[in-house]
Design a protein around this motif. Structure first.
Motif, short mmCIF file in Angstrom:
data_model
loop_
_atom_site.label_atom_id
_atom_site.label_comp_id
_atom_site.label_asym_id
_atom_site.label_seq_id
_atom_site.Cartn_x
_atom_site.Cartn_y
_atom_site.Cartn_z
N ALA A 43 27.34 48.62 52.05
CA ALA A 43 28.51 49.43 52.35
C ALA A 43 28.57 49.76 53.83
CB ALA A 43 28.47 50.72 51.55
N GLN A 44 29.79 49.81 54.37
CA GLN A 44 29.97 50.25 55.74
C GLN A 44 29.55 51.72 55.84
OE1 GLN A 44 33.99 49.97 57.19
NE2 GLN A 44 33.59 51.24 58.98
N PRO A 45 28.67 52.07 56.76
CA PRO A 45 28.23 53.47 56.85
C PRO A 45 29.41 54.39 57.14
CG PRO A 45 26.83 52.01 58.17
CD PRO A 45 28.02 51.20 57.75
N ALA A 46 29.39 55.54 56.49
CA ALA A 46 30.44 56.52 56.73
C ALA A 46 30.16 57.27 58.03
CB ALA A 46 30.51 57.50 55.57
N VAL A 47 31.20 57.53 58.79
CA VAL A 47 31.03 58.31 60.01
C VAL A 47 30.99 59.79 59.64
CG1 VAL A 47 32.20 56.60 61.43
CG2 VAL A 47 33.51 58.46 60.42
N SER A 48 30.36 60.58 60.47
CA SER A 48 30.35 62.02 60.25
C SER A 48 31.67 62.60 60.75
CB SER A 48 29.18 62.67 60.97
OG SER A 48 29.33 62.54 62.37
N LEU A 49 32.03 63.72 60.20
CA LEU A 49 33.30 64.35 60.57
C LEU A 49 33.36 64.63 62.06
CD1 LEU A 49 35.96 65.51 59.46
CD2 LEU A 49 34.78 67.67 59.08
N SER A 50 32.23 65.01 62.64
CA SER A 50 32.21 65.36 64.07
C SER A 50 32.39 64.15 64.97
CB SER A 50 30.90 66.07 64.41
OG SER A 50 29.79 65.22 64.12
N ASP A 51 32.19 62.93 64.43
CA ASP A 51 32.30 61.72 65.24
C ASP A 51 33.68 61.07 65.16
OD1 ASP A 51 29.69 61.89 66.14
OD2 ASP A 51 28.90 60.71 64.46
N VAL A 52 34.57 61.61 64.34
CA VAL A 52 35.90 61.02 64.20
C VAL A 52 36.71 61.28 65.47
CG1 VAL A 52 38.06 61.09 62.91
CG2 VAL A 52 35.88 61.27 61.71
N VAL A 53 37.39 60.23 65.92
CA VAL A 53 38.21 60.31 67.13
C VAL A 53 39.68 60.39 66.72
CG1 VAL A 53 38.88 59.16 69.27
CG2 VAL A 53 36.52 58.99 68.43
N LEU A 54 40.39 61.39 67.24
CA LEU A 54 41.80 61.57 66.91
C LEU A 54 42.67 61.30 68.13
CD1 LEU A 54 41.77 64.91 64.88
CD2 LEU A 54 41.30 62.59 64.10
N THR A 55 43.88 60.85 67.87
CA THR A 55 44.88 60.77 68.93
C THR A 55 45.31 62.19 69.29
OG1 THR A 55 45.67 58.68 68.03
CG2 THR A 55 47.14 59.85 69.54
N PRO A 56 45.46 62.51 70.56
CA PRO A 56 45.90 63.86 70.93
C PRO A 56 47.21 64.23 70.23
CG PRO A 56 45.17 62.66 72.86
CD PRO A 56 45.21 61.66 71.75
N SER A 57 47.35 65.48 69.88
CA SER A 57 48.56 65.94 69.20
C SER A 57 49.79 65.70 70.07
CB SER A 57 48.45 67.42 68.87
OG SER A 57 49.66 67.90 68.33
N ALA A 58 50.86 65.23 69.43
CA ALA A 58 52.11 64.98 70.15
C ALA A 58 53.01 66.20 70.19
CB ALA A 58 52.86 63.81 69.50
N LEU A 59 52.58 67.29 69.58
CA LEU A 59 53.39 68.51 69.59
C LEU A 59 53.24 69.23 70.93
CD1 LEU A 59 52.67 69.90 66.02
CD2 LEU A 59 54.85 68.99 66.84
N ALA A 60 54.35 69.66 71.47
CA ALA A 60 54.33 70.42 72.71
C ALA A 60 54.03 71.89 72.41
CB ALA A 60 55.67 70.30 73.42
N ALA A 61 53.67 72.64 73.44
CA ALA A 61 53.36 74.06 73.27
C ALA A 61 54.56 74.80 72.70
CB ALA A 61 52.94 74.65 74.61
N GLU A 62 55.76 74.40 73.11
CA GLU A 62 56.95 75.09 72.60
C GLU A 62 57.18 74.79 71.11
OE1 GLU A 62 58.43 71.80 75.48
OE2 GLU A 62 56.79 73.26 75.36
N ASP A 63 56.73 73.60 70.64
CA ASP A 63 56.82 73.30 69.21
C ASP A 63 55.91 74.24 68.42
OD1 ASP A 63 58.59 71.08 69.42
OD2 ASP A 63 56.90 69.83 70.04
N LEU A 64 54.68 74.38 68.88
CA LEU A 64 53.74 75.25 68.18
C LEU A 64 54.26 76.69 68.18
CD1 LEU A 64 50.37 73.82 69.55
CD2 LEU A 64 51.38 73.46 67.29
N ALA A 65 54.85 77.10 69.29
CA ALA A 65 55.41 78.45 69.35
C ALA A 65 56.59 78.59 68.39
CB ALA A 65 55.85 78.77 70.78
N GLY A 66 57.42 77.54 68.31
CA GLY A 66 58.56 77.59 67.41
C GLY A 66 58.13 77.67 65.95
N PHE A 67 57.13 76.88 65.58
CA PHE A 67 56.63 76.94 64.20
C PHE A 67 55.92 78.26 63.94
CE2 PHE A 67 56.58 72.10 64.29
CZ PHE A 67 57.64 71.98 63.40
N ALA A 68 55.18 78.77 64.94
CA ALA A 68 54.47 80.04 64.77
C ALA A 68 55.45 81.19 64.53
CB ALA A 68 53.61 80.32 65.99
N ALA A 69 56.61 81.10 65.12
CA ALA A 69 57.62 82.14 64.91
C ALA A 69 58.09 82.17 63.46
CB ALA A 69 58.80 81.92 65.85
N ILE A 70 57.88 81.08 62.76
CA ILE A 70 58.31 80.99 61.35
C ILE A 70 57.18 81.36 60.40
CG2 ILE A 70 59.15 79.44 59.55
CD1 ILE A 70 60.38 77.73 61.84
#
Length: 542
Positions: A43-70
């Motif tokens: 079996a292909q070895p499973a990676v640990s959660l801490s080793d997973v690489v993510l694409t940076p979030s595409a949400l802007a700060a104003e998006d997070l603020a807009g959702f937070a207001a809701i």
């Protein structure tokens, strides 16, 4: 058939269910695998959660603020673990993809608490070009939760599990109203306190939500007696990007087309189910269990047909074929051990003691006359005790380099044998053509007067990358199903995995109708892009 309602631990991020309930592969199975599959690749070895690489979030700060207001700051999660945990369902390809270091994830996870917050999130997302993936228990096995952006600049997962609870129980009418994020066990716990139950137990029961059951048109193991989940739904409240929709009400209404059916099975492409009313019933006074054996699958199939068409009333009736019976997957605790020859079946009867006894006696007469032999209560009780454990065994097989996946379909009784043989041959030849071996197991999981559902478990030895090897085989199976009179899905849903085949089942006219409805209530196309309806070229990623 006790309902498991005790709290479970946080699910594995890259596997099924509570880690504390994970299973080691039984020694009997390990000994059986080489004889069945030959050499098994590591079996292909499973990676640990801490080793997973993510694409940076595409949400802007104003998006997070807009959702937070809701929804509030605390209801927004953009950390790596939250994004990863909301990036897929629990199909075998999903779990194999989790073994890679780089993951495609939503840009953030929002957890609203009520209908109004859901409506406001959808309105904001539609206005600001953010795709939305509704997320319940995370148990989809058809790619319905893949964070597809489509043409949109960002994508969020909308976790609905904070919308939980029973709002009303009408004990006289036998109808209960729930928030859609309520899990199966929680719904049963709340109902049991009042002496009622829903009685819907699919394989995903322990984690899936009521809204998820409705969105995928789920069918539980008790469907012979209690019906499919969509048949239990009496009313819906839905949030869409263009407004709220409330459907359903008095039973038997003929006030135009039943628009509620548009949202049952839509898998979040039209909006988000936030509340639903369901048919419920008094908790059964008794449960009677009985196992059966038949000389072969054809004899057992004929017996189940007679029961389904005579309407003698078992709550559960299932039939395993020779292969599934032979390796013991149908019975808890006997995996890998040889059972009696032939095919095993399970029946369960629930309800008033006298009525359950009468239905049991009627069914027993039919099954005996059709060539069946009772094996007593034990096999059926063992099945009931272990019926939610199969996904843990799947994970154990994957850890040993053995591919294990399921698929399902349904057809009319006259076509059961032909369709089963065609699917089995397609799977076996698909593995053989790629240098592998396979074991194909099957059981009849749900019955109707006119036909039944076939549920397949595939265990295979794949040389190379499992996802890439399985994808063309699954594609061939989908072609085979439709060419031989089956449906592309009986209860798993369409998701993204089956979307390319939907037009062949419902026709181009049906696809145009669905697209027209979606265009009207989701004009920006933000709701679960690519699920159910394939993305058009204009809606593909940039």
């Amino acid at each position: 058939m006790a309902t498991e309602t005790s709290p479970l631990g946080l699910p594995r991020w890259n596997g099924w269910g509570d880690p504390a309930l994970s299973k080691e592969l039984p020694l009997a199975v390990r000994a059986l695998l080489p004889a069945l599959l030959g050499r098994v690749s590591r079996a292909q070895p499973a990676v640990s959660l801490s080793d997973v690489v993510l694409t940076p979030s595409a949400l802007a700060a104003e998006d997070l603020a807009g959702f937070a207001a809701i929804v509030g700051d605390k209801a927004i999660a953009a950390d790596a673990e939250s994004r990863i945990r909301h990036s897929a369902g629990r199909s075998t390809p999903d779990l194999l993809r989790f073994r890679a270091a780089r993951q495609n994830t939503p840009d953030a996870v929002l957890s609203p608490t009520d209908h109004d917050e859901v409506s406001a999130v959808l309105a904001y997302a539609s206005e600001h070009d953010v795709a939305v993936i509704p997320f319940g228990g995370g148990t989809s096995v058809v790619g319905a939760l893949t964070p597809e952006r489509g043409r949109h600049r960002a994508v969020i997962a909308l976790d609905l599990r904070r919308l939980s609870g029973m709002l009303q129980l009408d004990e006289i009418s036998g109808e209960a109203r729930f928030l859609a994020g309520t899990t199966g066990p929680e719904a049963e716990r709340l109902l049991s306190e009042r002496g009622f139950e829903l009685g819907h137990y699919p394989q995903s029961f322990l984690y899936a939500t009521l809204g998820g059951f409705a969105s995928a048109r789920s069918s539980g193991q008790n469907s012979a007696g209690n019906g499919r989940f969509d048949a239990m739904v009496t009313a819906l409240r839905v949030a869409t990007p263009t407004g709220d929709i409330t459907l359903g009400g008095p039973p038997g209404s003929a006030a135009g087309p039943d628009l509620m059916r548009l949202f049952l099975g839509a898998e979040g492409i039209l909006g988000v189910i936030t509340e639903l009313s369901l048919r419920v019933h008094r908790m059964p006074e008794t449960r009677r269990f009985e196992g059966w054996t038949f000389p072969d699958f054809a004899t057992g199939t004929e017996a189940l047909r007679r029961v389904a068409q005579l309407g003698t009333g078992p709550t559960v009736i299932r039939l395993s074929d020779e292969a599934e019976t032979g390796v013991g997957l149908a019975q808890h605790g006997r995996v890998g051990k040889a059972l009696s020859k032939g095919c095993s079946a399970v029946t369960v009867f629930e309800g008033d003691a006298d009525i359950a006894a009468e239905r049991h006696a009627q069914t027993a007469r039919v099954l005996t006359a059709a060539g069946g032999r009772s094996t007593g209560a034990g096999p059926a009780e063992e099945w009931a005790h272990g019926r939610f454990g199969a996904p843990y065994l799947r994970d154990a097989l994957l850890e040993h380099g053995v591919f294990c996946e399921t698929l399902e379909t349904a057809t009319v009784w006259a076509n059961i044998s032909r369709l089963k043989a065609a699917i089995t041959e397609t799977i076996k030849s698909g593995f053989t053509d790629r240098g592998g071996k396979s074991l194909v197991l099957c059981h009849i999981s749900h019955v109707y007067p006119t036909g039944a559902a076939l549920y397949f478990t595939i265990i295979g030895n794949m040389h190379g990358e499992g996802v890439k090897t399985w994808a063309p085989i699954k594609s061939q199976v989908n072609d085979t199903i439709l060419a031989h009179g089956g449906t592309i899905s009986h209860h798993h849903g369409v998701g993204r995995d089956h979307a390319a085949w939907l037009a062949r089942e419902i026709g181009e006219g049906g696809i145009r109708l669905l697209r027209a409805v979606k265009s009207e209530i989701d004009p920006a196309g933000i709701m679960n892009p690519g699920a159910v309806l394939p993305l058009t070229p204009a809606a593909q990623n940039d």
